[in-house]
Design a protein around this motif. Structure first.
Motif, PDB file in Angstrom:
ATOM      1  N   ALA A 145      -5.644   2.499   2.773  1.00 44.82           N
ATOM      2  CA  ALA A 145      -6.740   1.602   2.410  1.00 44.82           C
ATOM      3  C   ALA A 145      -6.506   0.233   3.045  1.00 44.82           C
TER       4      ALA A 145
ATOM      5  N   ASP B 210      -4.431   8.008  -1.074  1.00 44.04           N
ATOM      6  CA  ASP B 210      -5.067   8.694   0.049  1.00 44.04           C
ATOM      7  C   ASP B 210      -4.614   8.122   1.381  1.00 44.04           C
TER       8      ASP B 210
ATOM      9  N   SER C  96       0.815  -1.224   0.000  1.00 43.45           N
ATOM     10  CA  SER C  96       0.000   0.000   0.000  1.00 43.45           C
ATOM     11  C   SER C  96       0.844   1.269   0.000  1.00 43.45           C
TER      12      SER C  96
ATOM     13  N   ALA D  59     -11.109  -1.859   9.493  1.00 45.29           N
ATOM     14  CA  ALA D  59     -11.899  -0.772   8.911  1.00 45.29           C
ATOM     15  C   ALA D  59     -13.024  -0.346   9.852  1.00 45.29           C
TER      16      ALA D  59
ATOM     17  N   GLU E 276     -16.116   2.263   2.892  1.00 43.42           N
ATOM     18  CA  GLU E 276     -15.487   3.429   2.280  1.00 43.42           C
ATOM     19  C   GLU E 276     -14.009   3.501   2.632  1.00 43.42           C
ATOM     20  N   ILE E 277     -13.668   3.107   3.858  1.00 40.47           N
ATOM     21  CA  ILE E 277     -12.261   3.085   4.259  1.00 40.47           C
ATOM     22  C   ILE E 277     -11.498   2.035   3.464  1.00 40.47           C
ATOM     23  N   GLN E 278     -12.145   0.904   3.209  1.00 39.29           N
ATOM     24  CA  GLN E 278     -11.493  -0.130   2.414  1.00 39.29           C
ATOM     25  C   GLN E 278     -11.332   0.276   0.950  1.00 39.29           C
ATOM     26  N   ARG E 279     -12.153   1.228   0.505  1.00 36.30           N
ATOM     27  CA  ARG E 279     -12.086   1.663  -0.889  1.00 36.30           C
ATOM     28  C   ARG E 279     -11.328   2.979  -1.054  1.00 36.30           C
ATOM     29  N   LEU E 280     -10.541   3.363  -0.079  1.00 37.66           N
ATOM     30  CA  LEU E 280      -9.732   4.571  -0.213  1.00 37.66           C
ATOM     31  C   LEU E 280      -8.839   4.467  -1.450  1.00 37.66           C
ATOM     32  N   LYS E 281      -8.613   5.578  -2.101  1.00 37.84           N
ATOM     33  CA  LYS E 281      -7.729   5.591  -3.260  1.00 37.84           C
ATOM     34  C   LYS E 281      -6.304   5.246  -2.833  1.00 37.84           C
ATOM     35  N   SER E 282      -5.530   4.741  -3.779  1.00 35.91           N
ATOM     36  CA  SER E 282      -4.180   4.265  -3.458  1.00 35.91           C
ATOM     37  C   SER E 282      -3.266   5.375  -2.977  1.00 35.91           C
TER      38      SER E 282
END
Length: 592
Positions: A445, A504, A143, A452, A496-502
């Motif tokens: 992420a 972010d 990450s 999460a 939404e936390i799991q789908r954070l942009k790479s």
């Protein structure tokens, strides 16, 4: 845009907002004035000043212009009032007021301080955790925690630093710059490599006989932890370890962990150990107590204890590891006196084997750092402990109890893990709270839903106005109704936390609004990527295979047996000669 990073960029955005509001105000004033005055004059924002100076010579038009300005002020005031009242309505925070921090709130939280641990990027500027607070970063593999957290801090932290370096990436990129730019003495301790500096943990054991027993016992518990089965085997193995270390320290032998292994593997160890106990008196009393405890057990029990003991020391059968712990090229006690950087290098497939050695290193480091309160005159430098791959360090007993006080000793800890469950591998749930209570946390992420959910709870709840509509349809008429109510919702849901942009990151600091920031990738920073990075040279060790030697007592015993056999043969020959001479004399006597 470098000059407009951070708070300067935020101030620029506020200025743009003010200019836009001013533009709207002037356009509204011009529109109202044209309506009131019925003039067909081409007045715009750009020639408004010229028109104003011309109009003020005509009283009627001037009064109409002032009336237009007043109307514009009233209209703008109503718009601003509606906006502010909708934004700060009490009902909007009654169930929670969680929100992400603005640049001004981030500044109040200290994220724009000049020095500290870099945790991300906000408004184009790196943000830091200042003071001597610790930082916990958890993000899955791949990450970017190495490139966004570890490397930027090693390229900006000027004082002493101790670094866990899996894959040697940190050493290869940052060691050269830390030596040339920050004037640090740089060392690489890589126990499984030939090119390494050396570190002998037994060399740092206290010479005070009242303190050294506890220090040796701490090392013993690290190398020989309790495992499955009866605890007596592990306890007895640790007693044997204590006895052998005391023997090495108080005798002419070199006190190293490989020598402990070599002694325990010697031929007829029990006979040698018995002779040592019975024929010496100058060693530490604890040596005789623990040695006697081992020797007083049954023969089969001794064999099991010795087998358990040597099993935990099997890594020291490796000549390369033996060379890396044969002496010490650096002194952990001087980290605050000099600017020193120590990289602890290991490969992915070797980390489990040398995990006890890494644990011993970090435990000794923390013990030395908390022995005496530093004074700025004699120990002017702070220490950053960058613990990447924290889970392989095992159970650091003194770290969990020292986290709260390390800041007073000018030591900062940056812990990097992949998921929170890694902490529970070596600590109980209650003990893990010491790490989860670290003031500043950095989150990328996440893969783990449990993590999460934990982060979602940390971010808090916000109040949301929900509208419900219902409609009923009858044969003659229909009716509809709608109602409003407030509902508490998470600032960010777990998914939404799991789908954070790479790119972010979420930075959470106790007592302040969280910051939704960007990762500070060093190779994307114009300031960091141009630095003259590289690595320093590392000495090459000369691993040696220790020859196997039998006991001298055994050789003496063999010589004694050979001498006894020789004496018996001689005695036998004498008896045979006497018998023959007697037979000859008898024969001569009979002939006479």
């Amino acid at each position: 845009m470098k000059s407009f990073n951070g708070m300067k960029r935020w101030y620029l955005f506020q200025l743009v907002k003010i200019l836009m509001c001013s533009y709207v105000f002037l356009q509204l004033t011009i529109l109202i004035f044209k309506i009131i005055s019925h003039l067909e004059v081409n007045i715009t924002v750009f020639n408004f000043c010229d028109a104003f100076f011309t109009i003020r010579h005509y009283p009627n038009l001037y009064h109409q212009l002032m009336l237009s300005v007043l109307c514009s002020i009233c209209i703008m005031s109503v718009i601003i009032f509606i906006y502010l009242s909708s934004s700060y309505h009490p009902d909007r925070t009654i169930l929670g007021d969680a929100h992400f921090a603005s640049a001004w709130e981030a500044k109040k939280a200290g994220f724009f301080d000049k020095e500290g641990i870099i945790v991300g990027k906000f408004y184009g500027s790196p943000i830091v955790s200042g003071g001597f607070e610790h930082v916990l970063t958890f993000a899955p593999a791949g990450s970017g925690k190495t490139t966004a957290i570890a490397i930027p801090n090693l390229l900006t932290w000027r004082e002493s630093c101790v670094v866990n370096d899996p894959k040697f990436e940190l050493f290869n990129i940052t060691s050269g710059y830390r030596k040339t730019a920050f004037q640090n003495d740089v060392f690489l301790w890589a126990p499984t490599k030939i090119n390494t500096h050396r570190y002998n943990p037994l060399q740092f054991i206290s010479t005070n006989k009242h303190k050294r027993i506890g220090e040796i016992q701490l090392i013993a518990h690290t190398i020989i932890p309790n495992g499955q089965g009866e605890p007596i085997w592990y306890q007895s193995a640790r007693e044997l370890f204590l006895a052998l270390i005391l023997y090495l320290i108080d005798s002419d032998e070199v006190a190293t962990l490989p020598n402990v292994y070599v002694i325990s593997k010697r031929h007829r160890f029990n006979e040698w150990f018995t002779d040592l106990v019975e024929n010496t008196t100058h060693l530490d009393p604890e040596f005789y107590r623990n040695a006697s405890s081992y020797l007083n057990t049954a023969e089969k029990t001794r064999a099991s204890i010795l087998k358990t003991f040597t099993g935990y020391l099997e890594m020291f059968a490796n000549p390369v590891i033996n060379a890396a712990v044969s002496d010490s090229d650096f002194d952990l006690r001087e980290l605050r006196k000099k600017k020193i950087t120590i990289y602890i290098g290991f490969s992915e497939n070797e980390k489990e084997m040398i995990s006890p050695l890494l644990t011993i290193f970090w435990q000794q480091l923390i013990s030395f750092m908390t022995q005496d309160m530093p004074t700025p005159k004699t120990e002017p430098y702070a220490v950053l402990c960058l613990m990447e791959e924290f889970s392989i360090l095992g159970r650091l007993v003194n770290l969990k109890s020292s986290l709260k006080i390390l800041r007073g000793y000018r030591v900062r800890v940056l812990i990097i893990i992949q998921y929170l469950a890694q902490v529970l591998e070596h600590y109980s749930k209650a003990e893990a709270e010491a790490f989860k209570n670290i003031k500043t946390k950095v989150v990328f992420a996440l893969d783990s839903l449990e993590d999460a959910e934990y982060v979602s709870k940390l971010l808090g709840m916000r109040t949301k106005r929900v509208t419900q509509r219902s409609q009923s349809v009858g044969s003659n008429n229909s009716s509809s109704s709608h109602s409003h109510h407030l509902q508490a919702v998470p600032l960010m849901r777990p998914e939404e936390i799991q789908r954070l942009k790479s790119n972010d990151a979420i930075v959470i600091r106790t007592g302040h609004a969280p910051v939704k920031a960007k990762q500070y990738r060093w190779y994307r920073s114009s300031d960091l990527k141009k630095l003259p990075c590289g690595m320093v040279s590392v000495p090459k060790q000369n691993p040696m295979i220790i020859p196997f030697e039998k006991n001298q007592d055994e050789s003496n015993s063999s010589n004694s047996i050979q001498k006894t056999i020789h004496d018996l043969e001689t005695e036998k020959m004498k008896i045979q000669a006497e018998f023959l001479s007697g037979a000859v004399l008898n024969a001569l006597h009979n002939e006479e």
